[in-house]
Motif scaffolding. Structure first.
Motif, mmCIF file in Angstrom:
data_model
loop_
_atom_site.group_PDB
_atom_site.id
_atom_site.type_symbol
_atom_site.label_atom_id
_atom_site.label_comp_id
_atom_site.label_asym_id
_atom_site.label_seq_id
_atom_site.Cartn_x
_atom_site.Cartn_y
_atom_site.Cartn_z
ATOM 1 N N SER A 113 31.512 34.742 34.686
ATOM 2 C CA SER A 113 32.938 34.576 34.932
ATOM 3 C C SER A 113 33.431 35.766 35.738
ATOM 4 N N GLY A 114 34.635 35.622 36.301
ATOM 5 C CA GLY A 114 35.261 36.739 36.997
ATOM 6 C C GLY A 114 35.247 36.662 38.512
ATOM 7 N N GLY A 115 34.609 35.636 39.066
ATOM 8 C CA GLY A 115 34.610 35.506 40.515
ATOM 9 C C GLY A 115 35.969 35.091 41.037
ATOM 10 N N GLY A 116 36.091 35.083 42.364
ATOM 11 C CA GLY A 116 37.347 34.669 42.966
ATOM 12 C C GLY A 116 37.468 35.143 44.395
ATOM 13 N N LEU A 117 38.692 35.045 44.902
ATOM 14 C CA LEU A 117 39.004 35.469 46.269
ATOM 15 C C LEU A 117 39.676 36.836 46.222
ATOM 16 N N VAL A 118 39.190 37.750 47.037
ATOM 17 C CA VAL A 118 39.754 39.102 47.068
ATOM 18 C C VAL A 118 39.776 39.589 48.515
ATOM 19 N N GLN A 119 40.729 40.435 48.826
ATOM 20 C CA GLN A 119 40.822 40.999 50.170
ATOM 21 C C GLN A 119 39.798 42.116 50.352
ATOM 22 N N PRO A 120 39.393 42.362 51.596
ATOM 23 C CA PRO A 120 38.492 43.497 51.839
ATOM 24 C C PRO A 120 39.069 44.780 51.270
ATOM 25 N N GLY A 121 38.217 45.563 50.644
ATOM 26 C CA GLY A 121 38.647 46.794 49.998
ATOM 27 C C GLY A 121 39.043 46.615 48.549
ATOM 28 N N GLY A 122 39.143 45.375 48.110
ATOM 29 C CA GLY A 122 39.546 45.099 46.735
ATOM 30 C C GLY A 122 38.399 45.187 45.743
ATOM 31 N N SER A 123 38.707 44.847 44.499
ATOM 32 C CA SER A 123 37.743 44.952 43.408
ATOM 33 C C SER A 123 37.709 43.672 42.588
ATOM 34 N N LEU A 124 36.563 43.413 42.005
ATOM 35 C CA LEU A 124 36.387 42.336 41.037
ATOM 36 C C LEU A 124 35.416 42.811 39.974
ATOM 37 N N ARG A 125 35.536 42.228 38.789
ATOM 38 C CA ARG A 125 34.596 42.518 37.714
ATOM 39 C C ARG A 125 34.008 41.206 37.220
ATOM 40 N N LEU A 126 32.712 41.063 37.376
ATOM 41 C CA LEU A 126 32.014 39.882 36.888
ATOM 42 C C LEU A 126 31.481 40.138 35.486
ATOM 43 N N SER A 127 31.479 39.082 34.681
ATOM 44 C CA SER A 127 30.912 39.145 33.338
ATOM 45 C C SER A 127 29.851 38.074 33.183
ATOM 46 N N CYS A 128 28.859 38.366 32.357
ATOM 47 C CA CYS A 128 27.796 37.406 32.047
ATOM 48 C C CYS A 128 27.565 37.450 30.550
ATOM 49 N N ALA A 129 27.923 36.367 29.878
ATOM 50 C CA ALA A 129 27.785 36.295 28.429
ATOM 51 C C ALA A 129 26.573 35.451 28.060
ATOM 52 N N ALA A 130 25.725 36.002 27.214
ATOM 53 C CA ALA A 130 24.540 35.290 26.731
ATOM 54 C C ALA A 130 24.815 34.720 25.354
ATOM 55 N N SER A 131 24.336 33.516 25.121
ATOM 56 C CA SER A 131 24.518 32.883 23.819
ATOM 57 C C SER A 131 23.263 32.101 23.449
ATOM 58 N N GLY A 132 23.152 31.781 22.166
ATOM 59 C CA GLY A 132 21.998 31.041 21.686
ATOM 60 C C GLY A 132 21.272 31.824 20.610
ATOM 61 N N ARG A 133 20.073 31.379 20.287
ATOM 62 C CA ARG A 133 19.293 31.999 19.222
ATOM 63 C C ARG A 133 18.517 33.182 19.795
#
Length: 122
Positions: A7-27
């Motif tokens: 999660s956390g993707g999207g559209l951002v202007q050059p020079g901007g910031s984003l933070r992606l997350s990756c959640a693991a689930s299961g046994r």
């Protein structure tokens, strides 16, 4: 069954910031290495950043100094902080996990998320 969800993707202007997350689930018994890869249109999937179970990191030369990979073992989540984004960072970003899980005993396998789109454009 083990799943990785980005999660956390999207559209951002050059020079901007984003933070992606990756959640693991299961046994999950334990999460070994985790990584972020990306694939731009017409190009092969490439490694962006990697973090070991002990927290050691390495990065593609193109993102060094701009991206930071981290993980929260208690939350079974990996993050990718992306700063100073450039148009050439535009791609689908995929989470990768080397995971030991409970099955009929203990097993280990590699898993991929479905990806999240990051678009850097003005």
């Amino acid at each position: 069954q083990v799943q990785l969800v980005e999660s956390g993707g999207g559209l951002v202007q050059p020079g901007g910031s984003l933070r992606l997350s990756c959640a693991a689930s299961g046994r999950i018994f334990s999460i070994n290495a985790m990584a972020w890869y990306r694939q731009a249109p017409g190009k092969e999937r490439e490694l962006v950043a990697h973090i070991s179970s002990g927290g050691s990191t390495n990065y593609a030369d193109s993102v060094k100094g701009r991206f930071t990979i981290s993980r929260d073992n208690a939350e079974r989540t990996a993050y990718l902080q992306m700063n100073s984004l450039k148009p050439e960072d535009t791609a689908v970003y995929y989470c990768y996990g080397d995971i030991t899980y409970e099955s009929t005993g203990i097993a280990r396998d590699e898993y991929w998320g479905r990806g999240t789109q990051v678009t850097v454009s003005s």
